[in-house]
Structures are given as C-alpha cells and as structure tokens.
Design a protein around this motif. Structure first.
Motif, mmCIF file in Angstrom:
data_model
loop_
_atom_site.group_PDB
_atom_site.id
_atom_site.type_symbol
_atom_site.label_atom_id
_atom_site.label_comp_id
_atom_site.label_asym_id
_atom_site.label_seq_id
_atom_site.Cartn_x
_atom_site.Cartn_y
_atom_site.Cartn_z
ATOM 1 N N PHE A 191 0.851 -1.189 0.000
ATOM 2 C CA PHE A 191 0.000 0.000 0.000
ATOM 3 C C PHE A 191 0.881 1.231 0.000
ATOM 4 N N GLU A 192 0.472 2.255 -0.737
ATOM 5 C CA GLU A 192 1.144 3.543 -0.586
ATOM 6 C C GLU A 192 0.332 4.386 0.395
ATOM 7 N N ALA A 193 1.017 4.913 1.414
ATOM 8 C CA ALA A 193 0.369 5.790 2.398
ATOM 9 C C ALA A 193 0.319 7.202 1.832
ATOM 10 N N VAL A 212 6.058 4.803 1.599
ATOM 11 C CA VAL A 212 5.864 6.091 2.268
ATOM 12 C C VAL A 212 6.635 7.169 1.505
ATOM 13 N N ASN A 213 5.948 8.266 1.202
ATOM 14 C CA ASN A 213 6.602 9.383 0.508
ATOM 15 C C ASN A 213 7.511 10.136 1.470
ATOM 16 N N THR A 214 8.676 10.517 0.984
ATOM 17 C CA THR A 214 9.652 11.181 1.844
ATOM 18 C C THR A 214 10.138 12.457 1.175
ATOM 19 N N LEU A 253 10.686 3.582 0.781
ATOM 20 C CA LEU A 253 10.617 5.048 0.800
ATOM 21 C C LEU A 253 10.512 5.545 -0.625
ATOM 22 N N GLU A 254 9.539 6.414 -0.874
ATOM 23 C CA GLU A 254 9.420 7.013 -2.206
ATOM 24 C C GLU A 254 10.057 8.391 -2.193
ATOM 25 N N ILE A 255 11.044 8.554 -3.054
ATOM 26 C CA ILE A 255 11.678 9.863 -3.178
ATOM 27 C C ILE A 255 11.430 10.373 -4.599
ATOM 28 N N LEU A 307 12.051 5.457 -6.804
ATOM 29 C CA LEU A 307 12.088 6.773 -7.430
ATOM 30 C C LEU A 307 10.691 7.049 -8.000
ATOM 31 N N ASP A 308 10.015 8.029 -7.376
ATOM 32 C CA ASP A 308 8.614 8.347 -7.688
ATOM 33 C C ASP A 308 8.541 9.274 -8.906
ATOM 34 N N ASP A 309 7.410 9.280 -9.578
ATOM 35 C CA ASP A 309 7.157 10.205 -10.691
ATOM 36 C C ASP A 309 8.247 10.115 -11.751
ATOM 37 N N ILE A 329 11.400 1.788 -9.628
ATOM 38 C CA ILE A 329 11.037 2.978 -10.383
ATOM 39 C C ILE A 329 9.516 3.031 -10.465
ATOM 40 N N LYS A 330 8.940 4.172 -10.156
ATOM 41 C CA LYS A 330 7.498 4.342 -10.353
ATOM 42 C C LYS A 330 7.292 5.214 -11.590
ATOM 43 N N VAL A 331 6.799 4.584 -12.653
ATOM 44 C CA VAL A 331 6.610 5.297 -13.911
ATOM 45 C C VAL A 331 5.442 6.270 -13.750
HETATM 46 MG MG MG Z 1 4.413 8.443 -4.071
#
Ligand code: MG
Ligand code: C2E
Ligand code: MG
Ligand code: MG
Length: 282
Positions: A58-60, A118-120, A150-152, A180-182, A201-203
């Motif tokens: 899950f992404e918070a 979790v976004n950081t 951790l999503e950066i 690596l987000d976005d 990697i999050k496309v």
């Molecule tokens: Mg994110």
C-alpha cells in the motif's frame, strides 16, 4: 473604485494579490496548528500484481481535512509545509502512522509479506537523524525493514547534499527499500538511475495516460521496462485507470500496478476488508 482612479499610486495595490497573500498566511497558520494537533490522517492505495490481483503493497497518502476549507490535496499543502519548515514533523508523523498500520495488517493477515510505501520529502531524507529515527520506528513497531519502501522524487538530487549517494546506500543497507517516484518527469531521470542505487522505479501517470494512444509513449514505457529488467529494478506503473492500460503493461512485463483501475486511496478500515479478501478483481 473612484478613490483608486484618482490616485495613480493606489493602482499598484491589487486587491486580488492582497487576498492571495492573506489566504496563504492563513493556510500557513492553520497548517502549523494542524501539525501541533496531528489533525491528519492517511489514505492507503493498493499496489497490485496484475496477473493475480494480489495486493503487494500500500502507498500511504497524507490527508488533511481543513476545518473550513474541507479536503486540501497534499500537492497544495506539502509545498506550504516545506516553506514553513514543518514538513519533517509531518513526514515523521506519517512514518509512525503508516508503520503502526502495517503492523496491524501483518497481524490481521497472519503473515508479513505486505509492504508499505511512504513518501519522503527531500528535507527529511537529508536529515542526519533520519535513518536513526526510521530504524527506531521500525523497531518499536516490530517490523522487518524489508517491508518498508521510501518514495523519493528526483527533486532530492537537486538538494544541496553531496552525501546523497551515501544516504541512499546506508538506508538500503538497513534493509529499507527506495523507489524513485514520478519517474520520467524530471530533468535527467536516466542519469539518476545509473548513478544512485535504488530498488524501484514508479513510472509517472503522465506516461501511463498515453500508452494506449501514443505509440512513442508506449515505446518509452517499454524501454523503461527493459531497463528495469537489465538493472534489476522493480517497475511500478502509477495512475493506471483502464483495463486497456493494464493489458498493455502486462504485455511488456509490468508486475506491479497502482491506480484507480484497482482502487482509489482508501481508509484503513476499507483496506482491512480488501486485505481479508486477499485479492482484488483483475
Ligand atoms: Mg508516491
Ligand atoms: P505521488 O506520491 O506520486 O502519489 C500518487 C498520487 O496519484 C496520489 O495523489 C494518488 O491519489 C494519485 N493517483 C493514484 N492513482 C491514480 C489514478 O489512477 N488516477 C489519478 N487521477 N490519480 C491517481 P495524492 O494523494 O493527491 O498525492 C499527491 C502527491 O502528494 C503525492 O504524489 C506525493 O508526492 C505527495 N504526498 C502525498 N502524501 C505525502 C506524504 O505523506 N509526505 C510527502 N512528503 N508527500 C506526500
Ligand atoms: Mg508518483
Ligand atoms: Mg508526486
């Protein structure tokens, strides 16, 4: 506005600018108060294996219900939190909340394979105390570090810290993963993945939006998939809204999908139910 018309120097005072400044100041004040009162909650969005419907993670996602303005999107208030220097406090609250929730789900599920993303923010990430805090939270929740990602964003690499690579390495050494987000929205996405040791990697959604309509975008996402395979990176497609997009993504080997097609972000209670169902309809 007769008064104004008579005095040229009044004209530089644009009432709409004044309103914006007042609103901004009010938002800053309210946000400070919200931090003190921990007036936030988290929504959770599943990341799904498209071939089985299994929830991998899950992404918070942070939520703030303003007493007067109602729901304010994090895209609008996180920049303000950064500006007034409360983003680290917020990120820390998110971390504790998300880890506490994940522990409950591990118990509910009777196994500890479910992960949490979790976004950081950059400010938090480069804080020398960050890793110690992180390990303390994981230990107090009795969670294996491997279940936290951790999503950066690429913005982190613009932060003036020469030790970024070292920070990333020590976080990964602790067992916590880094995504690596976005991905693809920044300046030099490709150079970052070759220079920094990340796991995932999050496309970005902007690519996913076009994979069914633009051959060139489809080719780029296909390329990212191949790159991920070659470099041993996990690829998550975000913002997936349609079955057609899922089919295209599965075709090119995507094994983790997030988006409204499966589920919007939901409350912890709603998530309890889908966790007990174990899989989402594919
Ligand atoms: Mg994110
Ligand atoms: P993000 O990390 O890239 O999160 C994905 C965003 O896309 C979320 O927006 C999510 O609700 C939305 N989304 C997911 N699937 C779909 C879809 O299929 N269609 C559409 N239209 N949207 C989809 P949200 O929750 O508004 O968050 C926006 C951004 O705020 C996040 O982008 C992240 O950068 C930031 N953020 C959220 N929570 C936190 C937090 O706890 N800490 C920090 N530092 N940043 C956060
Ligand atoms: Mg994203
Ligand atoms: Mg984002």
């Amino acid at each position: 506005e007769a008064k104004r018309a008579g005095h040229g120097d009044y004209a530089i005072f644009d009432p709409s600018m004044h309103d914006v400044a007042v609103a901004r100041l009010a938002l800053q004040t309210d946000l400070r108060l919200a931090v003190q009162q921990e007036a936030f909650h988290l929504a959770y969005q599943p990341i799904v294996d498209p071939t089985t419907g299994e929830i991998l993670s899950f992404e918070a996602l942070l939520r703030w219900e303003h007493p007067i303005l109602g729901k304010i999107t994090p895209a609008d208030f996180i920049p303000v939190a950064e500006e007034i220097g409360v983003i680290r406090e917020i990120d820390r609250w998110v971390m504790i909340e998300a880890c506490t929730q994940l522990k409950k789900w591990h118990i509910l599920q009777g196994r500890s394979t479910l992960r949490m993303s979790v976004n950081t923010s950059a400010a938090e990430f480069v804080d020398p105390a960050f890793l110690d805090n992180l390990e303390a939270v994981l230990a107090s929740c009795n969670l294996p570090p491997q279940c936290l990602e951790l999503e950066i964003t690429e913005g982190i690499f613009l932060h003036p810290s020469p030790q970024i690579a070292g920070i990333i390495a020590s976080i990964r050494q602790s067992g916590v993963r880094i995504a690596l987000d976005d991905f693809g929205t920044g300046f030099s996405s490709l150079s970052y993945i070759s220079r920094y040791p990340i796991d995932t990697i999050k496309v970005d959604k902007s690519f996913i939006d076009e994979i069914c309509s633009l051959e060139s975008t489809y080719a780029i996402v296909n390329l990212i998939m191949g790159l991920g395979k070659a470099l041993g990176l996990k690829i998550i497609a975000e913002g997936v809204e349609t079955q057609d997009q899922v089919i295209k993504l599965v075709d090119i080997g995507c094994t983790a999908i997030q988006g409204y097609h499966y589920s919007k972000p939901m409350s912890a209670e709603e998530a309890d139910e889908v966790i007990q169902q174990r899989v989402l309809p594919i």
